[in-house]
Design a protein around this motif. Structure first.
Motif, PDB file in Angstrom:
ATOM      1  N   GLN A 174       0.833  -1.218   0.000  1.00 51.42           N
ATOM      2  CA  GLN A 174       0.000   0.000   0.000  1.00 51.42           C
ATOM      3  C   GLN A 174       0.859   1.256   0.000  1.00 51.42           C
ATOM      4  O   GLN A 174       0.376   2.329  -0.334  1.00 51.42           O
ATOM      5  N   ILE A 175       2.108   1.140   0.450  1.00 48.22           N
ATOM      6  CA  ILE A 175       2.958   2.312   0.660  1.00 48.22           C
ATOM      7  C   ILE A 175       3.613   2.728  -0.659  1.00 48.22           C
ATOM      8  O   ILE A 175       4.361   1.966  -1.261  1.00 48.22           O
ATOM      9  N   GLU A 176       3.291   3.942  -1.104  1.00 47.86           N
ATOM     10  CA  GLU A 176       3.837   4.499  -2.333  1.00 47.86           C
ATOM     11  C   GLU A 176       4.979   5.451  -1.978  1.00 47.86           C
ATOM     12  O   GLU A 176       5.047   5.970  -0.874  1.00 47.86           O
ATOM     13  N   THR A 177       5.861   5.702  -2.942  1.00 42.05           N
ATOM     14  CA  THR A 177       6.936   6.665  -2.716  1.00 42.05           C
ATOM     15  C   THR A 177       6.359   8.082  -2.779  1.00 42.05           C
ATOM     16  O   THR A 177       5.250   8.291  -3.270  1.00 42.05           O
ATOM     17  N   ALA A 178       7.136   9.037  -2.294  1.00 39.62           N
ATOM     18  CA  ALA A 178       6.708  10.440  -2.342  1.00 39.62           C
ATOM     19  C   ALA A 178       6.499  10.833  -3.799  1.00 39.62           C
ATOM     20  O   ALA A 178       7.300  10.470  -4.659  1.00 39.62           O
ATOM     21  N   TYR A 190      12.074  13.690   3.809  1.00 42.58           N
ATOM     22  CA  TYR A 190      11.552  13.211   5.091  1.00 42.58           C
ATOM     23  C   TYR A 190      10.333  12.304   4.915  1.00 42.58           C
ATOM     24  O   TYR A 190       9.820  11.758   5.881  1.00 42.58           O
ATOM     25  N   ILE A 191       9.858  12.135   3.687  1.00 43.67           N
ATOM     26  CA  ILE A 191       8.691  11.282   3.434  1.00 43.67           C
ATOM     27  C   ILE A 191       9.166   9.865   3.118  1.00 43.67           C
ATOM     28  O   ILE A 191       9.794   9.629   2.097  1.00 43.67           O
ATOM     29  N   ALA A 192       8.861   8.939   4.022  1.00 45.30           N
ATOM     30  CA  ALA A 192       9.221   7.539   3.798  1.00 45.30           C
ATOM     31  C   ALA A 192       8.237   6.882   2.843  1.00 45.30           C
ATOM     32  O   ALA A 192       8.568   5.910   2.170  1.00 45.30           O
ATOM     33  N   GLY A 193       7.012   7.409   2.774  1.00 47.82           N
ATOM     34  CA  GLY A 193       6.003   6.858   1.880  1.00 47.82           C
ATOM     35  C   GLY A 193       4.664   7.519   2.103  1.00 47.82           C
ATOM     36  O   GLY A 193       4.479   8.289   3.046  1.00 47.82           O
TER      37      GLY A 193
END
Length: 164
Positions: free
Chosen positions: A110-114, A125-128
């Motif tokens: 579910q986790i997308e990149t910035a 600073y955005i991990a995902g």
């Protein structure tokens, strides 16, 4: 149902209308907001020190650190006390959040990149980003967010210097 190895638990919280998350394994505890002991000449986002079970913990206004407006204290304002790994050490920090919601699992898929927005901006600073209920949750990479300040905050963490 996803297997446990494909899920990670996060604590979700708000800063204004935006929802953020940090990994649950770095959260030591969640406290009611109290004013911190002010530290002269600190950066604007460093609110001061708070005693957490006998340890002086620097308290950060995360809204200011992210370039947002200063936190306005409400009955929902909380401090997330975190132990952020930096190399072989852990940096204890208190992050002020407008409201803490829950511990929730996110599937790794579910986790997308910035997102790339076509201009230069500090998204390191955005991990995902996770899509949830028609909105987004931003997962903060705490080590990256405070990497430049880690050594300065560690000095604050150590407490006041004593005369020799």
């Amino acid at each position: 149902m996803a297997s446990p190895s494909t899920q990670t638990q996060y604590v979700t919280f708000s800063l204004g209308e935006e929802v953020f998350a940090v990994p649950v394994d770095v959260v030591r505890e969640i406290l009611d907001h109290e004013d911190a002991f002010k530290i002269p000449h600190g950066p604007d986002y460093l609110l001061g020190l708070r005693d957490v079970r006998g340890q002086g913990v620097p308290v950060i206004d995360l809204r200011l650190r992210l370039g947002m407006s200063k936190t306005i204290k409400t009955p929902h304002t909380r401090i997330l006390v975190l132990d952020i790994p930096f190399g072989e050490k852990a940096l204890a920090l208190g992050l002020v959040a407008d409201k803490v919601f829950e511990v929730t699992p996110f599937n790794l898929d579910q986790i997308e990149t910035a997102p790339d927005i076509g201009i230069r901006w500090n998204s390191s600073y955005i991990a995902g980003v996770v899509r949830r209920e028609g909105d987004f949750v931003v997962i903060i990479d705490l080590a990256q967010l405070f990497s430049g300040e880690a050594s300065d905050l560690a000095k604050v963490n150590a407490g006041p210097m004593r005369a020799a």
